[in-house]
Structure formats: structure tokens, C-alpha cells
Design an enzyme around this catalytic site. Sequence first.
Site, mmCIF file in Angstrom:
data_model
loop_
_atom_site.group_PDB
_atom_site.id
_atom_site.type_symbol
_atom_site.label_atom_id
_atom_site.label_comp_id
_atom_site.label_asym_id
_atom_site.label_seq_id
_atom_site.Cartn_x
_atom_site.Cartn_y
_atom_site.Cartn_z
ATOM 1 N N GLU A 87 61.810 -43.092 18.779
ATOM 2 C CA GLU A 87 60.917 -43.941 19.572
ATOM 3 C C GLU A 87 61.234 -45.408 19.366
ATOM 4 O OE1 GLU A 87 56.832 -44.352 18.538
ATOM 5 O OE2 GLU A 87 57.189 -44.369 16.385
ATOM 6 N N LYS B 259 53.973 -33.253 19.551
ATOM 7 C CA LYS B 259 53.769 -34.700 19.427
ATOM 8 C C LYS B 259 53.045 -35.225 20.650
ATOM 9 C CE LYS B 259 57.665 -36.809 17.073
ATOM 10 N NZ LYS B 259 58.832 -37.700 17.176
ATOM 11 N N GLY C 253 51.866 -42.245 12.588
ATOM 12 C CA GLY C 253 51.858 -40.912 11.997
ATOM 13 C C GLY C 253 50.779 -39.996 12.553
ATOM 14 N N ARG D 242 56.989 -54.140 18.980
ATOM 15 C CA ARG D 242 56.213 -55.172 18.272
ATOM 16 C C ARG D 242 56.961 -55.574 17.017
ATOM 17 N NH1 ARG D 242 54.847 -51.678 14.157
ATOM 18 N NH2 ARG D 242 54.424 -49.567 14.875
ATOM 19 N N LYS E 184 62.223 -30.282 18.358
ATOM 20 C CA LYS E 184 62.793 -29.526 17.245
ATOM 21 C C LYS E 184 62.432 -30.279 15.961
ATOM 22 C CE LYS E 184 65.662 -26.587 15.277
ATOM 23 N NZ LYS E 184 65.186 -25.202 15.193
ATOM 24 N N LYS F 57 55.123 -44.443 6.573
ATOM 25 C CA LYS F 57 56.055 -45.027 5.606
ATOM 26 C C LYS F 57 55.346 -45.593 4.380
ATOM 27 C CE LYS F 57 58.460 -46.367 9.754
ATOM 28 N NZ LYS F 57 58.463 -47.417 10.797
ATOM 29 N N VAL G 220 55.902 -53.628 10.557
ATOM 30 C CA VAL G 220 55.324 -53.869 9.228
ATOM 31 C C VAL G 220 56.413 -54.311 8.235
ATOM 32 C CG1 VAL G 220 54.152 -52.785 7.272
ATOM 33 C CG2 VAL G 220 53.464 -52.188 9.608
HETATM 34 P P1 ADP Z 1 55.659 -49.456 11.333
HETATM 35 O O1 ADP Z 1 56.481 -48.522 12.155
HETATM 36 O O2 ADP Z 1 55.754 -50.892 11.679
HETATM 37 O O3 ADP Z 1 55.755 -49.152 9.915
HETATM 38 P P2 ADP Z 1 53.316 -47.924 11.658
HETATM 39 O O4 ADP Z 1 53.737 -46.921 12.658
HETATM 40 O O5 ADP Z 1 53.153 -47.517 10.241
HETATM 41 O O6 ADP Z 1 54.231 -49.187 11.776
HETATM 42 O O7 ADP Z 1 51.993 -48.615 12.189
HETATM 43 C C1 ADP Z 1 51.609 -49.869 11.718
HETATM 44 C C2 ADP Z 1 50.128 -49.900 11.636
HETATM 45 O O8 ADP Z 1 49.624 -49.940 12.943
HETATM 46 C C3 ADP Z 1 49.550 -48.679 10.986
HETATM 47 O O9 ADP Z 1 49.311 -48.902 9.636
HETATM 48 C C4 ADP Z 1 48.294 -48.441 11.777
HETATM 49 O O10 ADP Z 1 47.218 -49.133 11.231
HETATM 50 C C5 ADP Z 1 48.535 -49.081 13.082
HETATM 51 N N1 ADP Z 1 48.819 -48.131 14.164
HETATM 52 C C6 ADP Z 1 49.965 -47.938 14.802
HETATM 53 N N2 ADP Z 1 49.833 -47.064 15.793
HETATM 54 C C7 ADP Z 1 48.540 -46.656 15.793
HETATM 55 C C8 ADP Z 1 47.765 -45.737 16.583
HETATM 56 N N3 ADP Z 1 48.263 -45.067 17.609
HETATM 57 N N4 ADP Z 1 46.473 -45.577 16.274
HETATM 58 C C9 ADP Z 1 45.933 -46.254 15.267
HETATM 59 N N5 ADP Z 1 46.608 -47.136 14.506
HETATM 60 C C10 ADP Z 1 47.899 -47.338 14.748
HETATM 61 P P1 ADP Z 2 54.792 -42.394 15.073
HETATM 62 O O1 ADP Z 2 54.643 -42.893 16.462
HETATM 63 O O2 ADP Z 2 53.564 -41.844 14.494
HETATM 64 O O3 ADP Z 2 55.498 -43.385 14.198
HETATM 65 P P2 ADP Z 2 57.304 -40.932 15.159
HETATM 66 O O4 ADP Z 2 57.742 -40.137 16.326
HETATM 67 O O5 ADP Z 2 57.980 -42.235 14.935
HETATM 68 O O6 ADP Z 2 55.742 -41.114 15.229
HETATM 69 O O7 ADP Z 2 57.454 -40.038 13.852
HETATM 70 C C1 ADP Z 2 56.879 -40.408 12.617
HETATM 71 C C2 ADP Z 2 57.526 -39.631 11.491
HETATM 72 O O8 ADP Z 2 57.373 -38.218 11.706
HETATM 73 C C3 ADP Z 2 59.022 -39.822 11.325
HETATM 74 O O9 ADP Z 2 59.340 -40.961 10.560
HETATM 75 C C4 ADP Z 2 59.435 -38.536 10.650
HETATM 76 O O10 ADP Z 2 59.143 -38.563 9.281
HETATM 77 C C5 ADP Z 2 58.540 -37.512 11.303
HETATM 78 N N1 ADP Z 2 59.187 -36.908 12.473
HETATM 79 C C6 ADP Z 2 59.051 -37.282 13.751
HETATM 80 N N2 ADP Z 2 59.778 -36.508 14.588
HETATM 81 C C7 ADP Z 2 60.380 -35.613 13.809
HETATM 82 C C8 ADP Z 2 61.259 -34.499 14.067
HETATM 83 N N3 ADP Z 2 61.636 -34.167 15.303
HETATM 84 N N4 ADP Z 2 61.695 -33.766 13.000
HETATM 85 C C9 ADP Z 2 61.297 -34.068 11.750
HETATM 86 N N5 ADP Z 2 60.481 -35.072 11.449
HETATM 87 C C10 ADP Z 2 60.005 -35.846 12.458
HETATM 88 MG MG MG Z 3 57.363 -44.154 14.479
#
Ligand code: ADP
Ligand code: ADP
Ligand code: MG
Length: 500
Positions: free
Chosen positions: A288, A158, A165, A292, A201, A237, A295
Site C-alpha cells: 500500500e 483486508k 493494523g 502522508r 495470500k 510497527k 511516523v
Molecule cells: P506508519 O505507517 O506511519 O507507521 P501507522 O499505520 O502505524 O503509520 O499509523 C500511524 C497512526 O495513525 C497510528 O498510530 C494510528 O493512530 C493512526 N491511524 C492510521 N490509520 C488509521 C485508521 N484507519 N484508523 C485509526 N487510526 C489510524
Molecule cells: P495497514 O493499512 O494497517 O498498515 P497493511 O496492508 O500495510 O495495513 O499491512 C500491515 C501489516 O500487516 C504489514 O506490515 C504486515 O506485517 C502485515 N501484512 C499485510 N499484508 C500481508 C500479507 N499479504 N501477508 C503477510 N502479512 C501481511
Molecule cells: Mg501499512
Amino acid sequence: MIEKVLIANRGEIALRVMKTCKTLGIKTVAVYSDEDVNSLHVKTADESYYIGEAAPAKSYLNQEKILEVMLSSGTDAIHPGYGFLSENDDFARLCEKNNINFIGPSADSMNLCGDKMRCKAAMLKADVPTVPGSPGIVDDAQQAEKIANEIGYPVLLKSVYGGGGRGIRLVTNDKELQDGFDTVTSESIAAVGKSAIIVEKFLEKTRHIEYQMCRDKHGNAVHLFERECSIQRRNQKLIEQTPSPIVDQAKREEIGELVVKAAEAVDYTNLGTAEFLRADNGEFYFIEINARLQVEHPISEMVSGLDFVKLQLDIANGETLPFKQSDLKMNGYAIECRINAEDTFLDFAPSTGPVPYVTIPSGPNVRCDTYLYPGCTVSPFYDSLMAKLCTWGPTFDESRVKMLNALNDFDIQGVETSIPLYKTILNSEEYKNGQLSTDFLKRYDMIEKLEKDLIQDRKEKQIPAIASAIMHSEFYKSKVKSQNSGDTDGISTWVERGIM
Ligand code: ADP
Ligand code: ADP
Ligand code: MG
């Protein structure tokens, strides 16, 4: 007191923020790119300013330009929405320096939350459990391999700066490590210009359960209950609901107390979200903080009865929280479907272009936050989220059925949408029974089910249409005449035999 807010965003979230500002008599300022000249947020705001070309780097991410608009328009506060500059601590600091009230946490707190590793370290110190993984940043694939072997495959690589995502890779053995490391590095650099990787993990059959947190500038903190966001694609999501079917009141309070500790650990102010994964054994692990407005905040508004943007403005104004944890009650069940412009069958590829026609669902306890209007355009430059469809009911099933009806009412012409997939999911026994996990789509073959549903749907809709066409055809009339038979039962046999 805040009197004029610039919304440094576009689409549905810009409109959402303006709704509350208008209710409170606060002036609104919109900014827009070339691509958004005809967008609803531009028409809705009291004042609108052009900030540059379509590419986000040239407009919605252009800090200097947005600051310039704030200063020249006499704006005293900024709402960043989500995405774009919402979690950019440099921008929050720039606003602070120019005496513009940034509606969100302080720049320092945001900086800490924006680094998954430092944030996890702060959580461990505050006794909030985190997903097992590397104690810090790993410098290269070799070091990642060593840690992966210690904690055991599968692991996730990560980027600590990842989001939405992006910057996450699943690695199942030593051989995949180098490739995974390189991919995460380049994805992270492409998104934010830097990269730093941690190993975690990979938790299998896990649920994504997050908590809304809220803390004022005087140190009063509460949680506003959980949301379950396990229905995802590519770690993003799709459908969220609250309450989570797996969280009972005792668990809600237990994790809720951890969330308040988490907010304190990073000196968080304003509204934010603490995300957790719930492993199959029932353990919760912090992943994490999203610093903000989230969504999916509308579903929490529906069950709490609160306006979260008003709460954000009040906290930014330095007000004390008007409630204690014990005053807050969860009421009913809410579901959100993220209506994306994408083609489910093309691996969720974006589908863009003009929308000549659209009908927006409505009705009691149906909420649709959207930028769509007949004749608008879905731009290829921005996020594929067109609308957030939310329903509320006193029982989960009422909320679910209401959502299915609203999805049926939602007619979006011109682009592919995720609506058909959501109908299949909401009708599935697994969803009804609350058997949720982040691999839900794959685990229960939802895309295959969707395919079958669409074929069935086509049959049901097309056979009567074809039958009617046949009955009105000269060919049919002559056949009926010659066979001297007026029954319509034969028509479907003709269709099956391929006569039409
Ligand atoms: P939430 O956790 O509120 O559902 P998301 O993690 O899905 O939010 O992010 C919300 C929106 O913000 C995403 O649809 C994406 O467009 C934008 N976003 C968030 N983080 C990033 C990033 N690191 N790079 C680009 N776009 C991002
Ligand atoms: P982002 O900043 O892109 O939102 P997150 O760390 O919140 O990243 O993780 C996004 C998604 O990835 C989680 O909702 C979950 O589905 C998957 N994920 C993240 N970490 C793990 C983990 N350690 N094991 C399994 N799935 C994970
Ligand atoms: Mg997240």
C-alpha cells in the site's frame, strides 16, 4: 508562499511540524480538544484554538470546525500530520476548495491511495508486483472462500480502507472465513464508516520494507531509500531501522526504480511511503501507499540529512526538487523505537494517566520526538505513542548500543511503557544478526525473554537493596552480635532462606 500553517493534529507530530515551521519563520496555529488544554503543542504554537471535546470525532476529526479556525485565523496552509484527517480525501478537497494549501498529495491521488484495491490495480498496470490475491472486492464470505481455495490458505482478509493494523484478519481454513469476514467488516465500519474486503495470500516469514517517495508538482520524483519495519505487534510497527540489513545497493536501486514508477502511477505529489513485503524467497510485493508524513520519518532524515517537513513545505509551495536521485546518498545507520504507553504483559493494552516525572534521553545523534514533560498526562482518548526515540551511528552496532543506552536513560513514571521490551529485543542475538520478520516477537519468544530479563533485573537491583536494609536492621545487628560474625556473604543466604 506559505506563511502560516495550521497543524491539524496533536502530540509529538504536531510539535515536530512546528519545529521546522519555526526554523523557516512560518507562523504556526495549533488546535486542541478539552483533553489537550495543557498539552505542549498548544503552548508551543504561535496561536492555539479550542475545537471541541476529547473524543476525536468531536475535535480532531471535525472538518468544519478546523476549516472555520483556518479561515478566521488567516491560515494559508494545513499540515495534517499522520492519523486523524491526514488521509481523508474529502478533507483535502475541502481545503483545496477554500484555497488552503493542503501539505500532501492532491485529493484525487489520496482517494486512489486510500483504496488498497484500486491502488493495487494501478500498480499492476505499472508493472509493480503486488501480493497475489482477489482480482477485486469480494462481496461475501462464499466468494472469499472460493478465492482462498484458489490461491491456497493461509489468506488475509483486508478492508481496502484499513489502516494502522486495523481491518486485517488471518484465516487458515474454510471454517474461519465467515467469522473473519464479519470481524473485518465491523472493524472497518467502526473505523471509517464503510467496508470493502479483499483477499490476499498470507506471506509467511515476511519482512516489511518500505520506501520513502518524494515527487514535486512538476513530475520530478526520487526515492529516499528504504526503512525496515518488521518488528511489529498486531500488524503495527514497533521498531524501525534504515538501511534494511537485507537490502544491498543493487536491490535498493531496483526497488527504488519501482517506487518512482509507483508514485507516477497514482500521480502522487509531496512525500509519501510505498510499503512492500519481502517474501522469504527474496521477492518484493507492493502492499500500500501511506499518503502522508510517516511516523518513522526521522530515521530517514538521519541517514539522508534532509528535513522532510521542509521538503513537504517546499513541494507544497510548487518548488522543483533541489536534487536528482544520483545526488542522494545514504549515510550511516538509524533506528527508531516507538515508545508506547502500554502494558506488554496485558497484550499491549494501553496504559494511561498522569506522568509525574520523566527524563528525556539526549546526547550526540540521539533524537527524541515527544510530547512528554514532567506533570503531563497520557490520555486514553488518543494513540498510545508517547515518544519516538531515534539514534544514529556510523555502524549498525553503534546505533544499536546508543539506543540501548538511551532506553536506559529514558525514565517515564506513572504509566507502563514498551521500553523494557525494546531492551530485550535490542540485546537479542536475532536482532543483532538482522534476522527480522513481521512475526519476530512470536518467532523468537521475545515476551518470555522479557519476563526472564525482568526477573534477573529485579534480582540484581533488589538483592543489594535488601542486603543494605538487613545490615541496618536491629535484627541483623543482634544476629551478628550473637554469632560473632561480621561477614556479609551470609546475607544472601538469609534472603534465599526467606528470613527477610
Ligand atoms: P506508519 O505507517 O506511519 O507507521 P501507522 O499505520 O502505524 O503509520 O499509523 C500511524 C497512526 O495513525 C497510528 O498510530 C494510528 O493512530 C493512526 N491511524 C492510521 N490509520 C488509521 C485508521 N484507519 N484508523 C485509526 N487510526 C489510524
Ligand atoms: P495497514 O493499512 O494497517 O498498515 P497493511 O496492508 O500495510 O495495513 O499491512 C500491515 C501489516 O500487516 C504489514 O506490515 C504486515 O506485517 C502485515 N501484512 C499485510 N499484508 C500481508 C500479507 N499479504 N501477508 C503477510 N502479512 C501481511
Ligand atoms: Mg501499512
